[in-house]
Design an enzyme around this catalytic site. Structure first.
Site, PDB file in Angstrom:
ATOM      1  N   GLY A  98       0.811  -1.210   0.000  1.00 17.06           N
ATOM      2  CA  GLY A  98       0.000   0.000   0.000  1.00 17.06           C
ATOM      3  C   GLY A  98       0.845   1.261   0.000  1.00 17.06           C
ATOM      4  O   GLY A  98       2.067   1.227   0.102  1.00 17.06           O
ATOM      5  N   LYS A 121       3.756  12.421  -3.046  1.00 17.13           N
ATOM      6  CA  LYS A 121       4.689  11.378  -2.614  1.00 17.13           C
ATOM      7  C   LYS A 121       5.635  11.980  -1.585  1.00 17.13           C
ATOM      8  O   LYS A 121       6.301  12.976  -1.857  1.00 17.13           O
ATOM      9  CB  LYS A 121       5.469  10.861  -3.827  1.00 17.13           C
ATOM     10  CG  LYS A 121       6.325   9.641  -3.561  1.00 17.13           C
ATOM     11  CD  LYS A 121       6.923   9.126  -4.865  1.00 17.13           C
ATOM     12  CE  LYS A 121       7.805   7.914  -4.637  1.00 17.13           C
ATOM     13  NZ  LYS A 121       8.393   7.417  -5.911  1.00 17.13           N
ATOM     14  N   ASP A 133       8.609   6.411   7.971  1.00 11.19           N
ATOM     15  CA  ASP A 133       8.255   7.770   8.392  1.00 11.19           C
ATOM     16  C   ASP A 133       7.298   8.467   7.436  1.00 11.19           C
ATOM     17  O   ASP A 133       6.801   9.556   7.724  1.00 11.19           O
ATOM     18  CB  ASP A 133       9.508   8.620   8.600  1.00 11.19           C
ATOM     19  CG  ASP A 133      10.341   8.791   7.332  1.00 11.19           C
ATOM     20  OD1 ASP A 133       9.875   8.428   6.233  1.00 11.19           O
ATOM     21  OD2 ASP A 133      11.489   9.284   7.447  1.00 11.19           O
ATOM     22  N   GLY A 134       7.050   7.853   6.280  1.00 10.43           N
ATOM     23  CA  GLY A 134       6.098   8.431   5.346  1.00 10.43           C
ATOM     24  C   GLY A 134       6.605   9.639   4.585  1.00 10.43           C
ATOM     25  O   GLY A 134       5.853  10.273   3.848  1.00 10.43           O
ATOM     26  N   ASP A 260       4.595  -4.508  -7.423  1.00  8.12           N
ATOM     27  CA  ASP A 260       3.893  -3.292  -6.996  1.00  8.12           C
ATOM     28  C   ASP A 260       4.408  -2.064  -7.737  1.00  8.12           C
ATOM     29  O   ASP A 260       3.841  -0.978  -7.605  1.00  8.12           O
ATOM     30  CB  ASP A 260       3.995  -3.095  -5.486  1.00  8.12           C
ATOM     31  CG  ASP A 260       5.429  -3.050  -4.994  1.00  8.12           C
ATOM     32  OD1 ASP A 260       6.109  -4.081  -5.107  1.00  8.12           O
ATOM     33  OD2 ASP A 260       5.883  -1.997  -4.503  1.00  8.12           O
ATOM     34  N   ASP A 270       7.459   4.662 -10.394  1.00 11.78           N
ATOM     35  CA  ASP A 270       8.317   4.482  -9.219  1.00 11.78           C
ATOM     36  C   ASP A 270       9.794   4.500  -9.574  1.00 11.78           C
ATOM     37  O   ASP A 270      10.450   3.471  -9.686  1.00 11.78           O
ATOM     38  CB  ASP A 270       7.944   3.202  -8.459  1.00 11.78           C
ATOM     39  CG  ASP A 270       6.675   3.395  -7.639  1.00 11.78           C
ATOM     40  OD1 ASP A 270       6.450   4.524  -7.169  1.00 11.78           O
ATOM     41  OD2 ASP A 270       5.901   2.444  -7.481  1.00 11.78           O
TER      42      ASP A 270
END
Length: 505
Positions: A98, A121, A133-134, A260, A270
């Protein structure tokens, strides 16, 4: 840098979101807003792309717009969410991945009539962060900006970069680095791993909803087919065969070809530890995390087929409904997958014909291509520079020496050159027509790794964005002759070489 507040008073960013994905069942995503940052500042705005999307660049560059691009403000009409998906990472299946550091703001229809996702992003933690940590560091954000825009200029299907902003915060990797957020634009963010997510849960209803969404979004003709889900699989296989052929023609190495990171739309997506190969070598690997060379340049077609096989496996319940039995579904899936190799080979050989100035087809063309590549490998010849200099040789023997100088074994190349000239005599076009066509197939400029790294270092360590801006300008017109920019065409010197690239996480 972001404009003054007086500019913000005059401009309010409008996106005209449609948000079809947010209308899917709740198990497809997690609803949440981006996490605000301390001091957002605009680094780069893609004004041309903004206009294509029907967004006023002045509005995006305003304080109000920058707050949206940083995640500090939710735009009108946005329904932010993080998408759920699974995936095989370096061959190992992870049932839940995800969007761990991304946030889909919404979807809109551009001026070209096509649908696009707008995603942040590096926008903070989500339920899929798995301890991360995102966030994103400035270097990887600028790398994705440069390389994705280079791919777009080269004519390769790709996600695009709409904007990059710094956050005024640090992110901790091996060291503390300046933080940033990338605004990414894609035809969609559906992945092979999205289908695997529902297949792993034996959620056939969710799988069907997802497949119908993908058909409506990307393969509308499949809806009219006798077997729509087989037509969907055929469509994805065809697009990915052509996509990986384009990568191979340009020497592009994705670096993390996990399922993914394999898009249903057929876009390159990506850009982590990606790089462009210089000296031709099928075993080339740059990614620091690819210790076994799984995603080496020469392995990419095989890996893509492996990924597409995982998609076919995920679709088996729907294929079984269409075919009437499990065995018939397996036959249908295998039949679809068997088309990958010939589609890829046709696209690759056709691309090399264009690169060599061949307008007609001959049986021994493939052998001529392989002989040249073998010579390039043996002589450590730069792939991009070698083919670009062949454009000059296409005008006549006076251009030969520039190419010959790239081969230590000039005798071997001379033998190939004789056969190439014989082949060109079978063609109806003039030397000038041929050279002009070849220049549109062989770029003068790619984002060479040492130049990318220098630009990222200047920005991250010294807040100097001039090298980034200059490189972006160069790669935006990759096929043009620009004599004043000779240094951008040359491979790295020994002391400049970049042997490893790194993932942003």
């Amino acid at each position: 840098m972001s404009p003054s507040s007086s500019t913000a008073d005059r401009h309010t960013a409008h996106f005209r979101f449609e948000n079809t994905y947010s209308r899917l069942p709740e198990r497809f995503y997690a609803r949440l807003n981006p996490t605000p940052v301390a001091v957002p500042r605009l680094v780069k705005l893609n004004t041309e792309l903004a206009r294509t999307l029907g967004i006023d660049p002045r509005e995006l560059a305003s304080d109000h717009g920058v707050e949206i691009l940083a995640g500090n403000r939710v735009a009108d009409g946005s329904e932010p969410l993080a998408q759920a998906y699974a995936g095989h990472q370096f061959g190992y299946f992870v049932p839940q991945l995800g969007d761990g550091r991304a946030n889909l703001l919404g979807e809109l229809v551009g001026r070209d009539g096509l649908g696009y996702d707008i995603q942040l992003k590096g926008s903070g933690r989500t339920p899929f962060s798995r301890g991360g940590d995102g966030r994103a560091a400035l270097g990887p954000v600028l790398r994705e900006y440069i390389v994705s825009e280079a791919m777009a200029a080269l004519g390769v299907p790709t996600t695009r970069a709409l904007a990059a902003v710094t956050t005024g915060e640090r992110v901790q990797r091996e060291i503390a680095l300046p933080g940033a957020v990338l605004t990414r634009v894609a035809r969609s963010h559906l992945r092979v791993g999205t289908f695997q997510y529902f297949a792993a849960r034996r959620d056939t209803d969710g799988l069907r909803i997802l497949a119908d969404f993908a058909i409506a979004r990307h393969y509308p003709d499949a809806a009219k087919a006798e077997r729509p889900y087989r037509a969907l699989l055929d469509g994805v296989i065809g697009r990915q065969a052509e996509l990986v052929a384009q990568w191979m023609l340009l020497g592009f190495i994705h670096g993390v070809m996990n399922t993914d990171n394999t898009s249903i739309s057929g876009e390159t997506i990506d850009y982590g530890p990606c790089a462009f190969m210089e000296a031709y070598d099928p075993a080339t690997v740059f990614s620091a995390i690819d210790q076994q060379g799984r995603y080496a340049y020469g392995n990419q077609p095989r890996v893509m087929l492996w990924n597409l096989t995982r998609l076919a496996e995920a679709l088996l319940p729907l294929l079984e409904e269409e075919e009437g039995s499990e065995q018939a579904a397996l036959r249908s899936a295998n039949e679809a997958l068997a088309a990958f190799a010939p589609k890829y080979e046709v696209a690759r050989l056709d691309g090399f014909r264009h690169k060599l100035g061949l307008f007609t087809e001959r049986e021994d063309d493939a052998l001529m291509v392989e002989r040249l590549l073998e010579l390039m490998f043996a002589n450590h010849t730069d792939l991009t520079l070698g083919f670009r200099r062949l454009c000059g040789a296409a005008l006549g023997p006076e251009g030969d020496e520039e190419v010959r100088s790239l081969f230590a074994d000039a005798g071997g190349f001379d033998s190939w050159l004789v056969d190439w000239r014989k082949r060109l005599k079978e063609e109806p076009h003039s030397p000038h027509e041929r050279a002009r066509s070849m220049r549109m197939a062989n770029p003068a400029f790619i984002p060479r790794n040492h130049l990318v790294e220098a630009a990222l270092k200047a920005a991250s360590e010294h807040q100097d964005y001039q090298p980034f801006e200059e490189l972006l300008d160069v790669i935006s017109r990759p096929y043009e002759e620009r004599p004043s920019l000779e240094r951008y065409t040359m491979p790295a010197r020994a002391e400049e070489r970049v042997s490893q690239t790194f993932c942003g996480t």
